[in-house]
Write a protein that holds these residues in place. Structure first.
Motif, PDB file in Angstrom:
ATOM      1  N   GLU A 343      89.315 -11.019 120.989  1.00  0.00           N
ATOM      2  CA  GLU A 343      89.131 -10.242 122.209  1.00  0.00           C
ATOM      3  C   GLU A 343      88.461 -11.075 123.297  1.00  0.00           C
ATOM      4  OE1 GLU A 343      87.315  -5.865 123.243  1.00  0.00           O
ATOM      5  OE2 GLU A 343      85.990  -7.291 122.234  1.00  0.00           O
ATOM      6  N   ILE A 344      88.943 -10.948 124.523  1.00  0.00           N
ATOM      7  CA  ILE A 344      88.280 -11.587 125.671  1.00  0.00           C
ATOM      8  C   ILE A 344      87.001 -10.814 125.980  1.00  0.00           C
ATOM      9  CG2 ILE A 344      88.424 -12.157 128.126  1.00  0.00           C
ATOM     10  CD1 ILE A 344      91.432 -12.343 127.827  1.00  0.00           C
ATOM     11  N   GLN A 345      85.872 -11.529 126.016  1.00  0.00           N
ATOM     12  CA  GLN A 345      84.601 -10.929 126.405  1.00  0.00           C
ATOM     13  C   GLN A 345      84.040 -11.703 127.595  1.00  0.00           C
ATOM     14  OE1 GLN A 345      82.183 -10.676 122.834  1.00  0.00           O
ATOM     15  NE2 GLN A 345      83.528  -9.136 121.915  1.00  0.00           N
ATOM     16  N   VAL A 346      83.415 -10.976 128.518  1.00  0.00           N
ATOM     17  CA  VAL A 346      83.055 -11.543 129.823  1.00  0.00           C
ATOM     18  C   VAL A 346      81.590 -11.275 130.154  1.00  0.00           C
ATOM     19  CG1 VAL A 346      83.659 -11.616 132.283  1.00  0.00           C
ATOM     20  CG2 VAL A 346      85.425 -11.071 130.591  1.00  0.00           C
ATOM     21  N   LYS A 347      80.973 -12.246 130.808  1.00  0.00           N
ATOM     22  CA  LYS A 347      79.615 -12.076 131.312  1.00  0.00           C
ATOM     23  C   LYS A 347      79.510 -12.773 132.670  1.00  0.00           C
ATOM     24  CE  LYS A 347      76.029 -12.281 128.469  1.00  0.00           C
ATOM     25  NZ  LYS A 347      74.914 -12.789 127.601  1.00  0.00           N
ATOM     26  N   GLY A 348      78.778 -12.157 133.612  1.00  0.00           N
ATOM     27  CA  GLY A 348      78.599 -12.759 134.935  1.00  0.00           C
ATOM     28  C   GLY A 348      78.276 -11.700 135.973  1.00  0.00           C
ATOM     29  N   ASN A 349      77.958 -12.134 137.188  1.00  0.00           N
ATOM     30  CA  ASN A 349      77.634 -11.197 138.272  1.00  0.00           C
ATOM     31  C   ASN A 349      78.831 -10.367 138.705  1.00  0.00           C
ATOM     32  OD1 ASN A 349      74.918 -11.918 138.446  1.00  0.00           O
ATOM     33  ND2 ASN A 349      75.319 -13.570 139.907  1.00  0.00           N
ATOM     34  N   ASN A 350      80.015 -10.788 138.287  1.00  0.00           N
ATOM     35  CA  ASN A 350      81.230 -10.047 138.621  1.00  0.00           C
ATOM     36  C   ASN A 350      81.388  -8.764 137.810  1.00  0.00           C
ATOM     37  OD1 ASN A 350      81.621 -12.047 136.436  1.00  0.00           O
ATOM     38  ND2 ASN A 350      83.663 -11.150 136.284  1.00  0.00           N
ATOM     39  N   VAL A 351      80.675  -8.658 136.681  1.00  0.00           N
ATOM     40  CA  VAL A 351      80.864  -7.526 135.760  1.00  0.00           C
ATOM     41  C   VAL A 351      80.208  -6.257 136.309  1.00  0.00           C
ATOM     42  CG1 VAL A 351      80.469  -6.671 133.420  1.00  0.00           C
ATOM     43  CG2 VAL A 351      80.993  -9.097 133.797  1.00  0.00           C
ATOM     44  N   PHE A 352      80.943  -5.148 136.233  1.00  0.00           N
ATOM     45  CA  PHE A 352      80.515  -3.873 136.814  1.00  0.00           C
ATOM     46  C   PHE A 352      79.163  -3.401 136.278  1.00  0.00           C
ATOM     47  CE2 PHE A 352      81.857  -2.540 132.757  1.00  0.00           C
ATOM     48  CZ  PHE A 352      81.729  -1.171 132.568  1.00  0.00           C
ATOM     49  N   LYS A 353      78.603  -2.432 136.958  1.00  0.00           N
ATOM     50  CA  LYS A 353      77.282  -1.920 136.584  1.00  0.00           C
ATOM     51  C   LYS A 353      77.365  -0.895 135.452  1.00  0.00           C
ATOM     52  CE  LYS A 353      73.219   0.490 138.495  1.00  0.00           C
ATOM     53  NZ  LYS A 353      72.232  -0.536 138.135  1.00  0.00           N
ATOM     54  N   GLU A 354      78.329   0.054 135.566  1.00  0.00           N
ATOM     55  CA  GLU A 354      78.381   1.162 134.611  1.00  0.00           C
ATOM     56  C   GLU A 354      79.635   1.994 134.830  1.00  0.00           C
ATOM     57  OE1 GLU A 354      74.954   3.404 135.727  1.00  0.00           O
ATOM     58  OE2 GLU A 354      75.698   3.738 137.760  1.00  0.00           O
ATOM     59  N   TYR A 355      79.953   2.828 133.859  1.00  0.00           N
ATOM     60  CA  TYR A 355      80.923   3.904 134.055  1.00  0.00           C
ATOM     61  C   TYR A 355      80.142   5.108 134.575  1.00  0.00           C
ATOM     62  CZ  TYR A 355      84.294   1.224 131.281  1.00  0.00           C
ATOM     63  OH  TYR A 355      85.135   0.247 130.817  1.00  0.00           O
ATOM     64  N   TRP A 356      80.646   5.703 135.649  1.00  0.00           N
ATOM     65  CA  TRP A 356      79.925   6.771 136.322  1.00  0.00           C
ATOM     66  C   TRP A 356      79.644   7.939 135.369  1.00  0.00           C
ATOM     67  CZ3 TRP A 356      77.124   7.363 140.487  1.00  0.00           C
ATOM     68  CH2 TRP A 356      76.835   8.653 140.946  1.00  0.00           C
TER      69      TRP A 356
END
Length: 491
Positions: A343-356
């Motif tokens: 699975e592709i997993q991502v980290k960085g300032n581009n990643v969203f804050k939350e699901y509303w």
């Protein structure tokens, strides 16, 4: 002051948007968005992240409303112009919207919700030129909610902060070398990051021009190209397929005129769905361009991209973008070895804050060490990532094998009588899942037995579909992406 607004002050006289046969300067955009912000504030100092939904067509009005919401301190919630009322009501209720902005053309559709006493409803055409003081907006504040249906359950609102959006934009500008002299055509829906971030916000951050074509039409697109102003184009694979199909119907002299025009473009990008290698190769024969494939999603913006300068590998999505960390992990959380799928997993300032309003789903979408789990399966080989499919719909577990639906589709598209196809897994007691395919043919009829014999020369037996369904076209969503769950229903 938000970065995109600050940048606009550097380009006041330049054209920022062309839509509806009119062009608008950055100065006009700043004035209009300030007026909208003041109107939304209605005497308050700050909207303090109130949700403001809006249903308007792509163009200058859309952009000025989006900026106005941000400058007033609100959260922009764009609605899809093709969604039915029930889908719109779901977003209004889920976000507890305080303001709804709509264009006159959507008044009849929205009539049942316009008398809601808890929502201030504003006609987009009613905004007047008023000016006043605006709040200072910090980058850590919520900026936008985009709804993504996913594969199961109710739609989720993806919350991005201003920092998330700026990170996504700045990274793409550096990677794809945006300049103020650029001119891009936008034919994509504006409730999706492809149209909002990759095209519109990247152009406006750069001082470039974004031209809108509210409704896709292949002839109109090529006519605009022939004006020789546009030098960047981004679209989904379905659009490139439709452009190719239309180009084939033209006389030789018109085909050559279009090809000569396309050859001088600076950049052409494909995304939001897997790009068939056959489409990539045919587009290159027309335009002399190898489409730049990239990878992203609503929750992360863009994360991986083929190089702007350098070799682009067909069927691959490239390398991590600057400032974005990528890893490939197995089901048990163990990091996959190079050359092994995961699975592709991502980290960085581009990643969203939350699901509303969905803390449980938010928590489940991240690992314990805070990597976002995309649900997309990929492999890293020969210096580039290759998508194998979506864990839930494109990875078929057949008799102990993990089979990529995308791989089978790519082979099937090479068969002379197949125009397009969609491969899915169907539940089966013996095999776990069996492989089924929905095909669109370019002839009056097709022999499935002959197709199976041909496939035996191309694929191992466990990858050959056992069920076939012929349709005039594949079911797609508003982005032109094939909806695999709808294909399953055909069986």
């Amino acid at each position: 002051m938000l970065g995109i607004v600050k940048n606009a002050h550097k380009h006041l006289e330049r054209v920022c948007v062309k839509s509806n046969n009119r062009q608008y300067s950055y100065q006009t955009l700043l004035n209009k968005s300030e007026s909208i912000a003041v109107d939304l504030l209605a005497g308050k100092k700050d909207l303090n992240e109130q949700r403001v939904t809006f249903l308007v067509d792509p163009g200058f009005v859309y952009v000025s409303i989006q900026w106005g919401i941000w400058r007033a301190g609100g959260i922009a919630v764009p609605l899809c112009v093709k969604h039915p009322l029930e889908s719109i009501k779901y977003v209004l209720d889920d976000t507890n919207t305080s303001v709804l902005i709509y264009s006159e053309k959507y008044k009849d559709l929205l009539e049942p919700v316009l008398n809601n006493n808890n929502i201030r409803c504003i006609k987009a055409e009613s905004f007047t030129n008023i000016f006043g003081s605006l709040p200072v907006i910090s980058l850590d504040r919520r900026a936008m909610i985009i709804y993504t249906s996913g594969t199961t359950g109710a739609p989720k609102g993806v919350v991005s902060t201003h920092q998330n959006i700026e990170s996504q934009v700045v990274t793409l500008i550096k990677s794809w070398e945006w300049e103020k002299k650029d001119h891009i055509l936008n034919v994509l829906p504006m409730h999706h990051v492809h149209g909002i971030v990759n095209i519109t916000l990247c152009a406006l951050w750069s001082g470039a021009c974004c031209e809108f074509l509210p409704k896709f039409n292949a002839k109109d697109v090529f006519d605009l190209f022939k004006n020789k102003e546009i030098n960047i184009f981004m679209a989904v694979p379905t659009i490139y397929y439709k452009l190719i199909s239309f180009w084939k119907t033209l006389p030789k002299n018109e085909q050559q005129e279009i090809s000569n025009t396309l050859e001088h473009f600076r950049l052409m990008v494909s995304g939001s769905a897997a790009l068939p290698v056959s489409v990539l190769k045919y587009w290159k024969s027309i335009s002399k361009h190898t489409l730049l494939e990239r990878y992203g999603m609503t929750e992360i913006g863009m994360a991986i991209s083929n190089p702007y300068r350098g070799k682009r590998k067909p069927g691959h999505i490239g390398q991590p973008l600057q400032g974005v960390s990528i890893r490939i992990a197995e089901d048990n959380g163990k990091i996959s070895k190079i050359g092994e799928p995961g699975e592709i997993q991502v980290k960085g300032n581009n990643v969203f804050k939350e699901y509303w309003n969905k803390p449980k789903e938010t928590k489940e979408s991240f690992t314990k060490d805070n990597w976002f789990k995309t649900g997309d399966i990929a492999i890293f080989q020969e210096g580039s990532f290759k998508i194998l499919g979506r864990n839930s719909v494109d990875i078929i577990k057949n008799g102990g094998y993990k089979v990529s639906a995308l791989e089978i589709e790519e082979v099937l598209r090479k068969y002379k009588y197949i125009a397009d196809c969609g491969v899915v897994g169907l539940p089966d007691e013996e095999w776990g899942e069996i492989i089924a395919v929905c095909i669109v043919i370019n002839t009056k009829s097709i022999s499935i037995d002959e197709l199976k014999e041909w496939l035996k020369l191309k694929l191992p037996s466990y990858k050959i579909p056992t069920k076939y369904n012929i349709q005039k076209e594949l079911p797609v969503n508003v982005m032109g992406k094939v909806v695999k769950n709808e294909i399953k229903k055909l069986f």
